[in-house]
Design an enzyme around this catalytic site. Structure first.
Site, PDB file in Angstrom:
ATOM      1  N   CYS A 114       2.068  65.278 -41.864  1.00 52.96           N
ATOM      2  CA  CYS A 114       3.199  64.452 -42.301  1.00 52.96           C
ATOM      3  C   CYS A 114       3.892  65.043 -43.518  1.00 52.96           C
ATOM      4  O   CYS A 114       5.118  64.943 -43.668  1.00 52.96           O
ATOM      5  CB  CYS A 114       2.715  63.036 -42.592  1.00 52.96           C
ATOM      6  SG  CYS A 114       1.398  62.966 -43.838  1.00 52.96           S
ATOM      7  N   HIS A 152       0.361  59.040 -46.543  1.00 57.73           N
ATOM      8  CA  HIS A 152       1.328  59.447 -45.520  1.00 57.73           C
ATOM      9  C   HIS A 152       2.636  59.859 -46.175  1.00 57.73           C
ATOM     10  O   HIS A 152       3.174  59.139 -47.019  1.00 57.73           O
ATOM     11  CB  HIS A 152       1.564  58.283 -44.560  1.00 57.73           C
ATOM     12  CG  HIS A 152       2.336  58.648 -43.327  1.00 57.73           C
ATOM     13  ND1 HIS A 152       2.062  59.761 -42.568  1.00 57.73           N
ATOM     14  CD2 HIS A 152       3.389  58.031 -42.714  1.00 57.73           C
ATOM     15  CE1 HIS A 152       2.907  59.809 -41.536  1.00 57.73           C
ATOM     16  NE2 HIS A 152       3.719  58.781 -41.612  1.00 57.73           N
ATOM     17  N   ASN A 162      10.097  58.105 -40.317  1.00 56.76           N
ATOM     18  CA  ASN A 162       8.704  58.467 -40.061  1.00 56.76           C
ATOM     19  C   ASN A 162       8.655  59.711 -39.177  1.00 56.76           C
ATOM     20  O   ASN A 162       9.682  60.202 -38.708  1.00 56.76           O
ATOM     21  CB  ASN A 162       7.970  57.293 -39.399  1.00 56.76           C
ATOM     22  CG  ASN A 162       6.482  57.320 -39.661  1.00 56.76           C
ATOM     23  OD1 ASN A 162       5.924  58.339 -40.073  1.00 56.76           O
ATOM     24  ND2 ASN A 162       5.818  56.207 -39.420  1.00 56.76           N
TER      25      ASN A 162
END
Length: 466
Positions: free
Chosen positions: A165, A302, A322
């Site tokens: 990520c 994240h 995201n």
């Protein structure tokens, strides 16, 4: 009967609707006690199985998990998540809150989800935050910003089962600042960061930091395109040729002052910003739509991107991009509460924000990367030697075609290994059906077994010439 049909129809709509959403935020583990408690209420087993079948079809035959012997356990996890989603949405409909959905993570326990799809390393930054902050003196800010509307945000990508990520967050903000400065949207290579950016705390699919990714791009003189260095969702050896293809460069990067949503808003008003959040909760795992106000802490795990902000019915929110694909959340995005009177921001969004800086043109266009030489084919397996004069191909069985007394004069080849050579000198049987029935031309699993297959034909063995 009508009630059951209505319930089933509702469940089908729930699954189909969630084909574009999902993750979670309540850190509830799937253990025996939780499972038993969850199965007491909500959708029946029959309804859940019908929903699971539809979910499997919507997700290409399954989630990232092997089904096989795991099928029943996956179903039980799915059923428990279905009850959780159903109960949450019933409350949300009453209060006008955010909604959950049965997305691609719906057959994962929260522990499995956290172990597979998170990856920001946030123990410490590579430098002290807030050394420089160019937007500190800005006071007048627009009421809302959405960089997607300006063409400054690339389409949502999918990191897969790799804790990369941090690379997706950093690459996204570099793509954005490059578009804002040059007017050209160029999608860049996360895989280059995964494989080549081993500076600082970056370790490929095992996590990393956005600041260290920016630092790598600066020291490398730029980063390659996604088309030339495509994403593989696994760690690998750095491709030096592609690492040297410096298509987009940045001048530097700046850290937003920590625990200050106003400073973060100032930065986002000027460009998309890399942020770290705690995304490991059950509600975040299964998020579908609305302004997320679920449970989360500040254990940052994240890396994502703040691409805007706004207000919906009096609720201030951040627009967050995201990297779980467009079928999660609102087409790959989540709107998160803003101005919640907690200095860290929702899920710690204001704790570790940074953005790349750029003022000039990119490096000259590189020459096309030479293709990677093809992997040489493996050496062919040696022939199976029958005797000094005859041999059969690898993976076959030598069977005598003509003999005299105890001597075989001519050999034949059965096309499978470990075969039974039938006494007719013309046929053979595979190892799973070793009993020859030469009159019927079949092979049986055992002497009295009703199961049989057609006997195999032999071919002449090759005469050795050397």
């Amino acid at each position: 009967m009508a009630a059951r049909a209505a319930a089933a129809a509702f469940l089908l709509l729930l699954i189909v609707g969630a084909a574009t959403a999902a993750p979670d935020m309540s850190i509830i583990s799937y253990n025996a006690e939780h499972g038993a408690r969850g199965l007491e209420e909500g959708p029946t087993e029959a309804e859940a199985r019908a929903a699971y079948d539809l979910w499997l079809a919507e997700n290409g035959g399954g989630s990232p998990n092997a089904l096989g012997g795991e099928h029943e356990r996956r179903f039980l996890v799915f059923w428990d998540n279905l009850k959780f989603v159903d109960a949450h949405n019933a409350r949300a409909d009453e209060r006008g809150g955010f909604r959950l959905g049965m997305n691609r993570f719906a057959d994962l326990t929260n522990e499995e989800f956290r172990a597979t799809f998170l990856g920001a390393k946030v123990a410490e930054r590579s430098r002290a935050a807030g050394e420089r902050y160019r937007h500190d003196g800005v006071e007048e800010l627009p009421e809302s910003v959405d960089w997607r509307e300006k063409g400054a945000v690339a389409p949502v990508k999918n990191q897969g089962q790799c804790g990369s990520c941090w690379a997706f967050s950093a690459v996204s903000t570099v793509e954005s600042i490059n578009q804002l400065v040059t007017g050209e949207m160029i999608t860049l290579s996360e895989q280059e960061l995964v494989e080549c950016s081993t500076n600082g705390q970056n370790s490929g699919c095992n996590g990393g930091l956005m600041d260290d990714a920016f630092d790598f791009i600066i020291k490398n003189g730029g980063i390659d395109t996604e088309d030339d260095y495509p994403y593989k969702a696994v760690d690998g050896k750095c491709d030096i040729n592609r690492e040297n293809a410096k298509v987009v460069s940045i001048d530097g990067f700046e850290d937003v002052p920590q625990n200050d949503e106003k400073s973060l808003q100032k930065a986002v008003a000027h460009q998309p910003v890399s942020v770290a959040i705690e995304a490991g909760g059950r509600e975040f795992q299964l998020y579908h739509s609305g302004v997320f106000s679920g449970r989360c802490g500040t254990s940052l795990d994240h890396g994502v991107v703040a691409v805007g902000y706004g207000t919906d019915n009096g609720k201030d929110y951040w627009i967050v991009r995201n990297s779980w694909g467009p079928k999660w959340g609102e087409s790959g995005y989540v709107r998160m509460e803003r101005n919640i009177n907690v200095t860290t921001g929702k899920c710690g969004i204001a704790m570790m924000a940074s953005y790349p800086t750029k003022s000039g043109a990119n490096p000259p266009k590189p020459s096309p990367t030479p293709p990677t030489p093809p992997t040489p084919p493996p050496p062919s397996a040696p022939d199976h030697v029958c005797d000094d004069n005859f041999s059969c191909p690898a993976g076959s069985t030598c069977c005598c075609a003509f003999g005299f007394r105890n001597l075989c004069l001519v050999w034949g080849c059965c096309p499978v290994e470990g075969a039974t050579c039938c006494k007719d000198h013309a046929s053979c049987c595979p190892p799973d059906y070793p009993v020859c029935n030469t009159r019927a031309g079949t092979c049986s699993a055992s002497k009295n077994s009703p199961l049989s297959v057609k006997a195999l034909k032999r071919t002449l063995a090759k005469l050795n010439t050397a």
